[in-house]
Design an enzyme around this catalytic site. Structure first.
Site, mmCIF file in Angstrom:
data_model
loop_
_atom_site.group_PDB
_atom_site.id
_atom_site.type_symbol
_atom_site.label_atom_id
_atom_site.label_comp_id
_atom_site.label_asym_id
_atom_site.label_seq_id
_atom_site.Cartn_x
_atom_site.Cartn_y
_atom_site.Cartn_z
ATOM 1 C CD GLU A 132 -2.828 -1.273 0.000
ATOM 2 O OE1 GLU A 132 -2.941 -0.312 -0.787
ATOM 3 O OE2 GLU A 132 -3.385 -2.364 -0.198
ATOM 4 C CB CYS A 142 4.758 -5.207 -9.985
ATOM 5 S SG CYS A 142 6.239 -5.929 -10.703
ATOM 6 C CB CYS A 169 8.823 -2.161 -7.949
ATOM 7 S SG CYS A 169 7.445 -2.678 -8.987
HETATM 8 ZN ZN LIG Z 1 -2.477 -2.712 -4.787
HETATM 9 ZN ZN LIG Z 2 7.684 -5.029 -9.143
#
Ligand SMILES: [Zn+2]
Ligand SMILES: [Zn+2]
Length: 206
Positions: A132, A142, A169
């Site tokens: 979150e 992702c 990420c």
């Molecule tokens: Zn989410």
């Molecule tokens: Zn990711």
């Protein structure tokens, strides 16, 4: 300042998760944390028809109560959360905003009729919290199966992913946190908080 406020929502009895969660947030985002109880009106989020709590309303209250030295708030609830289009949500966050909330309610093994497992519940909470908070730094879901930003429909999905961001990420997290620090430096007190409230216009994602 740029604290991440960690706020219990509801009558959570256990607090064994607080310290590990603070560590995970610090380690992952490089931001300091504060564990505080906010004055929230949970009854306003309750939907009697569904017997659940509207996570958007809880988010609204968390963001409105965020002190000026906070750049993010993570509510940790013990009640069952929903958004109107879904049966339930594990949590919800603003994309590129200040607010996020995750619930322990469906992370307990007991919810599924299985033996209590504190360690597993903690692991699930850390993953959902980082997930979150990742949204608040601008990350969307992702497709990497190990990445913590993968979306989870069932608790088994949470167990299958790791508590880490994939490399792509992680890059975006770094950029998001850097932007958050810049914003915190350039905006004084209330202005910063005002920004966070305005960014609520961005549709929340779960
Ligand atoms: Zn989410
Ligand atoms: Zn990711």
């Amino acid at each position: 300042m740029d604290y991440v406020y960690i706020v219990p929502v509801g009558s959570i009895r256990d607090d064994f998760w607080v310290e590990p969660l603070e560590h995970a947030v610090m380690r992952t985002f490089g931001l300091k944390t504060r564990y505080r109880r906010f004055d929230l009106d949970l009854a306003r989020a309750y939907d009697a028809r569904r017997g659940q709590y509207d996570s958007a309303e809880i988010l609204r209250q968390l963001i409105a109560a965020l002190p000026p030295d906070g750049c993010r708030v993570l509510g940790v609830a013990d009640v069952d959360l929903f958004i109107p289009i879904l049966t339930f949500v594990f949590g919800e966050a603003q994309l590129n905003g200040a607010g996020s909330v995750a619930s322990l309610h469906r992370l307990h093994n007991e919810y599924y009729g299985l033996p209590r497992d504190k360690h597993l519940m903690l692991e699930r909470l850390l993953k959902e919290a980082l997930h979150e908070l990742g949204h608040t730094f601008g990350l969307i879901h992702c497709h990497d199966p190990r990445c913590v930003l993968r979306s989870s429909t069932y608790v088994e999905d949470i167990d299958q992913k790791s508590a880490e961001f994939c490399e792509a990420c992680r890059e975006k997290v770094r950029a998001g946190v850097a932007a958050c620090r810049r914003q915190a430096r350039s905006a004084a007190g209330k202005t910063n908080r005002g920004n966070a409230v305005r960014s609520y216009d961005v549709p929340p994602i779960v």
